[in-house]
Design a protein around this motif. Structure first.
Motif, PDB file in Angstrom:
ATOM      1  N   ASP A   1       0.682  -1.388  -0.099  1.00  0.00           N
ATOM      2  CA  ASP A   1      -0.086   0.088   0.048  1.00  0.00           C
ATOM      3  C   ASP A   1       0.919   1.227   0.018  1.00  0.00           C
ATOM      4  O   ASP A   1       0.529   2.453  -0.625  1.00  0.00           O
ATOM      5  CB  ASP A   1      -0.767   0.013   1.316  1.00  0.00           C
ATOM      6  CG  ASP A   1      -2.155  -0.947   0.984  1.00  0.00           C
ATOM      7  OD1 ASP A   1      -2.351  -1.486  -0.263  1.00  0.00           O
ATOM      8  OD2 ASP A   1      -2.556  -1.377   2.214  1.00  0.00           O
ATOM      9  N   HIS A   2       2.060   1.157   0.891  1.00  0.00           N
ATOM     10  CA  HIS A   2       2.845   2.339   0.704  1.00  0.00           C
ATOM     11  C   HIS A   2       3.465   2.522  -0.697  1.00  0.00           C
ATOM     12  O   HIS A   2       3.701   3.788  -0.988  1.00  0.00           O
ATOM     13  CB  HIS A   2       3.914   2.171   1.492  1.00  0.00           C
ATOM     14  CG  HIS A   2       5.078   3.116   1.728  1.00  0.00           C
ATOM     15  ND1 HIS A   2       4.747   4.404   2.269  1.00  0.00           N
ATOM     16  CD2 HIS A   2       6.364   3.154   1.385  1.00  0.00           C
ATOM     17  CE1 HIS A   2       5.847   5.268   2.369  1.00  0.00           C
ATOM     18  NE2 HIS A   2       6.632   4.531   1.697  1.00  0.00           N
ATOM     19  N   GLN A   3       3.906   1.592  -1.152  1.00  0.00           N
ATOM     20  CA  GLN A   3       4.402   1.771  -2.556  1.00  0.00           C
ATOM     21  C   GLN A   3       3.334   2.476  -3.517  1.00  0.00           C
ATOM     22  O   GLN A   3       3.643   3.224  -4.514  1.00  0.00           O
ATOM     23  CB  GLN A   3       4.741   0.192  -3.057  1.00  0.00           C
ATOM     24  CG  GLN A   3       6.025  -0.237  -2.310  1.00  0.00           C
ATOM     25  CD  GLN A   3       6.681  -1.460  -3.006  1.00  0.00           C
ATOM     26  OE1 GLN A   3       5.838  -2.213  -3.719  1.00  0.00           O
ATOM     27  NE2 GLN A   3       7.916  -1.800  -2.694  1.00  0.00           N
ATOM     28  N   LEU A   4       1.993   1.865  -3.423  1.00  0.00           N
ATOM     29  CA  LEU A   4       1.069   2.224  -4.303  1.00  0.00           C
ATOM     30  C   LEU A   4       0.879   3.801  -3.992  1.00  0.00           C
ATOM     31  O   LEU A   4       0.563   4.666  -5.158  1.00  0.00           O
ATOM     32  CB  LEU A   4      -0.369   1.524  -4.070  1.00  0.00           C
ATOM     33  CG  LEU A   4      -0.228   0.246  -4.784  1.00  0.00           C
ATOM     34  CD1 LEU A   4      -1.823  -0.214  -4.384  1.00  0.00           C
ATOM     35  CD2 LEU A   4      -0.262   0.177  -6.120  1.00  0.00           C
ATOM     36  N   ARG A   5       0.960   4.281  -2.783  1.00  0.00           N
ATOM     37  CA  ARG A   5       0.967   5.795  -2.685  1.00  0.00           C
ATOM     38  C   ARG A   5       1.997   6.703  -3.038  1.00  0.00           C
ATOM     39  O   ARG A   5       1.720   7.813  -3.790  1.00  0.00           O
ATOM     40  CB  ARG A   5       0.747   6.036  -0.950  1.00  0.00           C
ATOM     41  CG  ARG A   5      -0.570   5.613  -0.544  1.00  0.00           C
ATOM     42  CD  ARG A   5      -0.850   6.084   1.003  1.00  0.00           C
ATOM     43  NE  ARG A   5       0.364   5.546   2.066  1.00  0.00           N
ATOM     44  CZ  ARG A   5       0.178   4.371   2.720  1.00  0.00           C
ATOM     45  NH1 ARG A   5      -1.039   3.525   2.379  1.00  0.00           N
ATOM     46  NH2 ARG A   5       0.969   3.705   3.446  1.00  0.00           N
TER      47      ARG A   5
ATOM     48  N   ARG B   1       1.466   6.830  -6.868  1.00  0.00           N
ATOM     49  CA  ARG B   1       0.219   8.062  -7.069  1.00  0.00           C
ATOM     50  C   ARG B   1       0.805   9.361  -7.056  1.00  0.00           C
ATOM     51  O   ARG B   1       0.684  10.318  -7.878  1.00  0.00           O
ATOM     52  CB  ARG B   1      -0.901   7.565  -6.189  1.00  0.00           C
ATOM     53  CG  ARG B   1      -1.803   6.633  -6.766  1.00  0.00           C
ATOM     54  CD  ARG B   1      -3.281   6.555  -5.807  1.00  0.00           C
ATOM     55  NE  ARG B   1      -3.060   6.486  -4.604  1.00  0.00           N
ATOM     56  CZ  ARG B   1      -2.977   5.461  -3.889  1.00  0.00           C
ATOM     57  NH1 ARG B   1      -3.280   4.066  -4.939  1.00  0.00           N
ATOM     58  NH2 ARG B   1      -3.016   5.179  -2.526  1.00  0.00           N
ATOM     59  N   LEU B   2       1.789   9.497  -5.973  1.00  0.00           N
ATOM     60  CA  LEU B   2       2.085  10.921  -5.719  1.00  0.00           C
ATOM     61  C   LEU B   2       3.083  11.421  -6.741  1.00  0.00           C
ATOM     62  O   LEU B   2       3.126  12.395  -7.480  1.00  0.00           O
ATOM     63  CB  LEU B   2       2.950  10.900  -4.193  1.00  0.00           C
ATOM     64  CG  LEU B   2       2.021  10.568  -3.086  1.00  0.00           C
ATOM     65  CD1 LEU B   2       2.923  10.752  -1.873  1.00  0.00           C
ATOM     66  CD2 LEU B   2       1.166  11.900  -2.835  1.00  0.00           C
TER      67      LEU B   2
ATOM     68  N   ALA C   1       4.377  14.401 -11.764  1.00  0.00           N
ATOM     69  CA  ALA C   1       4.563  14.570 -13.166  1.00  0.00           C
ATOM     70  C   ALA C   1       3.488  15.187 -13.865  1.00  0.00           C
ATOM     71  O   ALA C   1       3.647  15.923 -14.948  1.00  0.00           O
ATOM     72  CB  ALA C   1       4.840  13.249 -13.662  1.00  0.00           C
ATOM     73  N   ARG C   2       2.315  14.904 -13.613  1.00  0.00           N
ATOM     74  CA  ARG C   2       0.984  15.799 -14.255  1.00  0.00           C
ATOM     75  C   ARG C   2       1.103  17.151 -13.962  1.00  0.00           C
ATOM     76  O   ARG C   2       0.870  17.913 -14.976  1.00  0.00           O
ATOM     77  CB  ARG C   2      -0.130  14.822 -13.802  1.00  0.00           C
ATOM     78  CG  ARG C   2      -1.651  15.504 -14.718  1.00  0.00           C
ATOM     79  CD  ARG C   2      -2.684  14.712 -13.862  1.00  0.00           C
ATOM     80  NE  ARG C   2      -2.758  15.123 -12.479  1.00  0.00           N
ATOM     81  CZ  ARG C   2      -3.365  16.187 -12.260  1.00  0.00           C
ATOM     82  NH1 ARG C   2      -3.942  17.229 -13.095  1.00  0.00           N
ATOM     83  NH2 ARG C   2      -3.525  16.537 -10.921  1.00  0.00           N
TER      84      ARG C   2
END
Length: 380
Positions: A66-70, A73-74, A79-80
């Protein structure tokens, strides 16, 4: 983006462990390869479901995931935003390229400078080249073998000469070593084989090794007289090993190849006299040997004694008496000859002469003569 583990199982990121287990069971049954004939596609899906369940069913591994997913996403959000607020002069993949420098070139070449460049063809190994290489290698091999052959012959000759000098000086150990070195370089050297065999036979009494060397020398010998000498030596070695039949065979071969070889006649006669007790044949062989010796050297007391004994055993007392009398001329101080003469006189019925001969033999210290004088007709 690729699917997350939650998407693989079809559950929400906030789903409890029970929902994850339930979803895994359903998907495992759905994608099991055995239900689809071993399809590779369903097998890959089944493995993906199992891998997702292994991570999400473990609390520690799920929290790390879950930490890797967050974090992912950050990074994507950052980048966006950077893409939305970039300067107009900045390219999407970095700063603009600098303007190209002017192309520097020379004026066109004149007609005198223009020429065609010939590109050499790539070298290939032709059949002729292969034959040349093979010829060189064969030549080197033959040269090496020839050089070795010459060196072996030179070394063999040098060692053989040294061995002969040691042999004549009766340095038997050194001579044996030199002859062995000669044979190491030239195994077919007949002279070295024969000399080493003579040392083994006459000095060391090693009859099996001597026989092996004589046999090897015989294999390389083509001269009949030389072969007869080797058969004679082989017969002596066989006699030394108490192999009477083999010794007689070797002596017979020797006299067939060289009928003038007196030593072979005498040796065969000795064996027939003492081992086979064929007295007539022994006397015949000894007579031939003594006749052949007569033109070369003085009569031998030993062989005359043996022939006289053969005549005596065969019952030819006059011939035995003649041989014993010749021996007496050669050895007037031999008590054995007086004893043998006394035996002949005894067989001829000359009692007085027999007693006198036994007495003289006894005076010279020959104990059988003393015993015959005491127990024979002289003691009565």
């Amino acid at each position: 983006m690729s699917q997350t583990l939650y998407q693989v199982l079809g559950v929400e990121p906030t789903a409890p462990l029970a929902d994850i287990k339930q979803a895994y069971k359903q998907l495992a049954l759905r994608y099991h390869p055995d239900r689809h004939g071993g399809s590779r596609l369903y097998e890959d899906q089944f493995k993906a479901v199992a891998a997702a369940y292994q991570v999400l069913s473990d609390a520690g591994r799920r929290a790390h995931y879950d930490h890797q997913l967050r974090q992912a996403r950050l990074r994507a959000e950052e980048a966006r935003r950077a893409q939305q607020y970039r300067p107009q002069s900045q390219h999407v993949y970095g700063v603009p390229m600098p303007p190209p420098e002017p192309l520097r070139t020379r004026p066109p070449a004149s007609s005198a400078e223009r020429h065609y460049v010939r590109h050499p063809k790539q070298a290939r190994f032709t059949r002729r080249d292969w034959l040349l290489v093979i010829g060189v290698l064969v030549g080197l091999l033959l040269f090496g073998l020839g050089a070795k052959w010459v060196m072996d012959r030179v070394a063999a000759r040098s060692n053989y000469q040294d061995g002969l000098r040691a042999y004549t000086q009766q340095h038997w150990g050194a001579a044996h070593s030199y002859f062995s070195e000669t044979l190491a370089f030239k195994p077919e050297h007949v002279g070295a084989l024969r000399r080493r065999a003579e040392i083994e036979q006459l000095v060391y009494r090693n009859y099996p090794q001597a026989s092996a060397d004589y046999a090897a020398a015989l294999h390389y010998t083509r001269n009949h007289r030389a072969a007869a000498q080797l058969y004679y030596r082989l017969g002596q070695c066989a006699a030394g090993q108490k192999r009477t039949r083999l010794a007689l065979d070797q002596f017979s071969r020797a006299v067939v190849l060289d009928s003038t070889l007196s030593a072979a006649w005498l040796a065969r006669g000795e064996l027939r006299l003492f081992e086979q007790r064929l007295f007539v044949s022994a006397a015949s062989d000894l007579s031939v040997g003594l006749r052949l010796q007569a033109g070369k050297q003085a009569p031998s007391a030993k062989w005359l004694t043996y022939r006289g004994l053969a005549y005596f055993k065969a019952g030819d007392y006059p011939a035995a008496l003649t041989d014993y009398q010749q021996v007496l001329l050669l050895r007037p101080r031999s008590g054995q000859i007086y004893f043998l003469l006394g035996r002949v006189a005894q067989k001829q019925g000359r009692r007085g002469a027999a007693c006198e001969l036994f007495r003289r033999g006894s005076q010279l210290g020959y104990f059988p003569a003393t015993d015959a004088q005491r127990r024979g007709p002289c003691g009565r």
